[in-house]
Design an enzyme around this catalytic site. Structure first.
Site, PDB file in Angstrom:
ATOM      1  N   ASP A   1       0.868 -15.182 -13.629  1.00 42.93           N
ATOM      2  CA  ASP A   1       1.009 -16.618 -13.387  1.00 42.93           C
ATOM      3  C   ASP A   1       1.630 -17.330 -14.583  1.00 42.93           C
ATOM      4  OD1 ASP A   1       0.230 -17.304 -10.758  1.00 42.93           O
ATOM      5  OD2 ASP A   1      -1.810 -16.699 -11.242  1.00 42.93           O
TER       6      ASP A   1
ATOM      7  N   CYS B   1      -4.609  -9.432 -18.969  1.00 42.32           N
ATOM      8  CA  CYS B   1      -4.916  -8.743 -17.712  1.00 42.32           C
ATOM      9  C   CYS B   1      -3.796  -8.853 -16.688  1.00 42.32           C
ATOM     10  CB  CYS B   1      -6.234  -9.238 -17.123  1.00 42.32           C
ATOM     11  SG  CYS B   1      -6.176 -10.974 -16.672  1.00 42.32           S
TER      12      CYS B   1
ATOM     13  N   HIS C   1       0.826  -1.205   0.000  1.00 41.67           N
ATOM     14  CA  HIS C   1       0.000   0.000   0.000  1.00 41.67           C
ATOM     15  C   HIS C   1       0.861   1.255   0.000  1.00 41.67           C
ATOM     16  CE1 HIS C   1      -4.165  -1.692   1.228  1.00 41.67           C
ATOM     17  NE2 HIS C   1      -4.076  -1.446  -0.062  1.00 41.67           N
TER      18      HIS C   1
ATOM     19  N   GLU D   1      -3.235 -18.934 -17.808  1.00 42.76           N
ATOM     20  CA  GLU D   1      -2.189 -18.668 -16.819  1.00 42.76           C
ATOM     21  C   GLU D   1      -1.196 -19.820 -16.706  1.00 42.76           C
ATOM     22  OE1 GLU D   1      -3.971 -16.171 -13.421  1.00 42.76           O
ATOM     23  OE2 GLU D   1      -5.336 -17.850 -13.627  1.00 42.76           O
TER      24      GLU D   1
HETATM   25  C1  PEP Z   1      -2.278 -13.132 -13.506  1.00 44.24           C
HETATM   26  O1  PEP Z   1      -1.912 -14.207 -13.030  1.00 44.24           O
HETATM   27  O2  PEP Z   1      -1.677 -12.538 -14.434  1.00 44.24           O
HETATM   28  C2  PEP Z   1      -3.472 -12.450 -12.968  1.00 44.24           C
HETATM   29  C3  PEP Z   1      -3.969 -11.390 -13.546  1.00 44.24           C
HETATM   30  O3  PEP Z   1      -4.030 -12.972 -11.847  1.00 44.24           O
HETATM   31  P1  PEP Z   1      -3.420 -12.725 -10.377  1.00 44.24           P
HETATM   32  O4  PEP Z   1      -2.314 -11.719 -10.484  1.00 44.24           O
HETATM   33  O5  PEP Z   1      -4.560 -12.291  -9.543  1.00 44.24           O
HETATM   34  O6  PEP Z   1      -2.920 -14.099 -10.026  1.00 44.24           O
HETATM   35 MG    MG Z   2      -3.239 -15.289 -11.710  1.00 44.51          MG
END
Ligand code: PEP
Ligand code: MG
Length: 579
Positions: free
Chosen positions: A461, A508, A194, A437
């Site tokens: 991931d 994402c 944070h 992922e």
């Molecule tokens: C990812 O793995 O790229 C993802 C967007 O999910 P998280 O970061 O929540 O694992």
């Molecule tokens: Mg992920």
């Protein structure tokens, strides 16, 4: 002679100023045994310290500049909520009573127990929440130790200085911002803490790490900090200082120029519309993202709903949360990622169960949900019911087999029938997407997409599993490489799967929000990005200055590049060209 130290850049910008080195925020706490008749008084003392901490934070929040509101206020609000939580009030009071000890000691026991739980979480974001436990405990401790709450460690004027500290709480960052510090170096915390988020929101250049600063930099010494590269320089010659001064000025001019992109759609120079969505973790994130102009939420991480309370969130509570999100989004799509809990980032109800040896490769994400239908049912029902109130999409994390997709669809069909029988309305055609992922999913994307409406590449991931690097292990973080040829081949494969079947592919993971990689991704044919709000304007700016068709023409060259070094050269070439 210019000397440099390397840390991790967490908030972009250049700062040049005199170093202000702050010692550790430490209190010598010892256990004191209390007599029976002193307990009541100690409990009162603790309650007062908590109330004072809440008042201090609220005061800080309310004087925060309103243009910065959402992010900053929501972090402070989270701290206020944590201070009012059972874990910080009742549990500590119970310890004072059970151990007949002083409040400071009880608080430290509780703090260490909570930190241990957070430390074992695999998700970077949630793991970094342990810093919040430290920050708010310190705030209460300060109030207990300095009974009048008059300890003001940062009270001197620090205008234009570079503050170097072992740890800085988000609340202290607000104070530093008010004092117009030039930059911040904190030896603890990470990009997702944070403290770092706060520095980014307030536009203070910041670096974390760089422990040698305490040994090498003298109090008052002129120091340069590059919040992008993580480079810290001191004893710099005149030419170096001038060089960084120019870089800093250019950065500020660029940021000022970005403001005009707020609220505008992302369109390339040759008029290709690119979708820019936001990644959110809580409702408070939506407002900040909307202000910048987004096309919706491409990733709603739902885990916080589960981790904020000792009890599982009910279907109704979730429905309320998702419909509030939809209301805020005013017709823009909300992509809800189904729970990505695992044995590692577990809910309080499952604490105490034996943790797997290798949590990242164990029962997490969709695997866990499909095995624990009692957990999954209210979650999915709430998502389905919310879909009646606005455009909702379901996104499945950690898909690694076709069977999981089919099993999920079967289960969804059962829930849909139940809702129909109960005459509860929902979107019968709700879209289902899969997160890519795991390398296996990337390689099978062409098959998976035929059973899904869209795919979304979770590069955080995907990089972890492809390169065999635990994303939470700092000892091997130098191997984390989005430009490894293997990663680009997998991403390419997923984009091609979408193209072949005319279905959307989004990215994402953090890679999507790195403006240095935007042109590379456009050249690979990516048209949908989802990212943290703070990256939106910069990525939009790169998009607005790029020609999609011209970049596409250069994608051929990429496939023949077989080393990271060659790919880096290629990316630099793409970024240099006005194309
Ligand atoms: C990812 O793995 O790229 C993802 C967007 O999910 P998280 O970061 O929540 O694992
Ligand atoms: Mg992920």
């Amino acid at each position: 002679m210019t000397v440099s130290i390397h840390g991790i850049g967490v908030s972009r910008g250049i700062a040049i100023g005199q170093a202000y080195i702050r010692g550790r925020n430490q209190f010598d706490i010892v256990k004191k045994s209390l007599a029976e008749d002193q307990i009541e008084q100690e409990i009162d003392r603790y309650r007062r310290a908590i109330a004072m901490a809440v008042a201090q934070l609220e005061q800080l929040r309310d004087r925060t500049d309103h243009s910065l509101e959402s992010n900053v206020r929501s972090i402070i609000n989270t701290h206020v909520l944590m201070l009012n939580d059972t874990a910080f009030v009742q549990d500590v009071l119970a310890l004072i009573q059970a151990q007949q000890c002083n409040a400071e000691w009880a608080l430290l026991q509780q703090r260490d127990a909570l930190v241990k739980i957070f430390e074992h979480m695999e998700d970077d974001y949630l793991r970094s929440r342990k810093d919040d436990i430290y920050h708010i405990s310190s705030q209460v401790l300060r109030n207990l130790v300095f009974a009048a709450g008059d300890d003001t460690p940062l009270q001197n004027s620090l205008a234009n200085t570079i503050v170097i500290a072992h740890e800085l709480s988000p609340a202290e960052i607000v104070v530093l911002h008010d004092q117009h510090v030039a930059g911040i170096i904190s030896t603890s915390g990470g990009p997702l803490s944070h403290t770092s988020i706060m520095a980014r929101s307030l536009g203070i250049p910041a670096v974390v790490g760089g422990r040698q600063c305490f040994e090498l930099i003298r109090q008052g010494e002129t120091t340069i900090l590059d919040g992008e590269s993580g480079c810290i320089l001191f004893d710099a010659d005149k030419t170096t200082i001038e060089h960084y001064d120019t870089l800093g000025r250019r950065h500020k001019e660029r940021l000022a120029g970005l403001q005009k992109l707020k609220g505008r759609p992302a369109v390339t120079r040759d008029q290709h519309r690119i979708t820019l969505q936001a990644n959110i973790e809580q409702l408070e994130d939506i407002e900040a993202a909307l202000e910048l102009g987004i096309d919706g939420v491409g990733l709603y991480r739902t885990e916080l709903l589960y981790l904020q309370s000792d009890e599982l969130p009910s279907e109704e509570l979730q429905l309320d949360n998702y419909t509030t999100a939809l209301r805020l989004l005013k017709g823009k799509p909300l992509t809800i990622r189904t729970l990505d809990l695992g044995m590692d980032k577990q809910h309080a109800t499952s604490l105490g169960q034996e943790a797997p040896a290798n949590p990242a490769l164990s029962l997490r994400g969709i695997r866990l949900c499909l095995q624990d239908l009692e957990l999954f049912t209210p979650h999915l029902r709430a998502i389905l019911r919310a879909s009646h109130y606005g455009p909702v999409k379901i996104m499945l994390p950690m898909i690694s087999t076709l069977h999981e997709i089919l099993q999920f669809k079967n289960f969804l069909a059962t829930l849909k029938s139940e809702l129909d029988a109960q005459q509860i309305r929902f979107d019968q055609n709700i879209e289902i997407g899969g997160m890519i992922e795991v390398p296996a999913a990337a390689l099978c994307a062409r098959q998976y997409i035929t059973h899904l409406d869209f795919l979304s590449v979770g590069t955080n991931d995907l990089i972890q599993y492809t390169l065999a690097i635990d994303r939470t292990d700092d000892t091997i973080n130098y191997l984390y490489d989005p430009l490894h040829p293997a990663i680009l081949r997998l991403v390419h494969e997923v984009i091609q799967a979408g193209r072949k079947h005319r279905k959307p592919v989004t990215m994402c993971g953090e890679m999507a929000g790195d403006p240095r990689l935007t042109r590379l991704l456009l050249s690979m044919g990516l048209r949908n990005f989802s990212m943290q709000a703070h990256s939106i304007l910069e990525v939009k700016d790169v998009i607005a200055n790029s020609d999609f068709d011209a970049l596409q023409a250069k994608s051929e060259a990429l496939t023949s590049l077989d080393t990271t070094a060659r790919i880096v050269d290629h990316v630099e070439m793409l970024n240099r060209q006005s194309n």
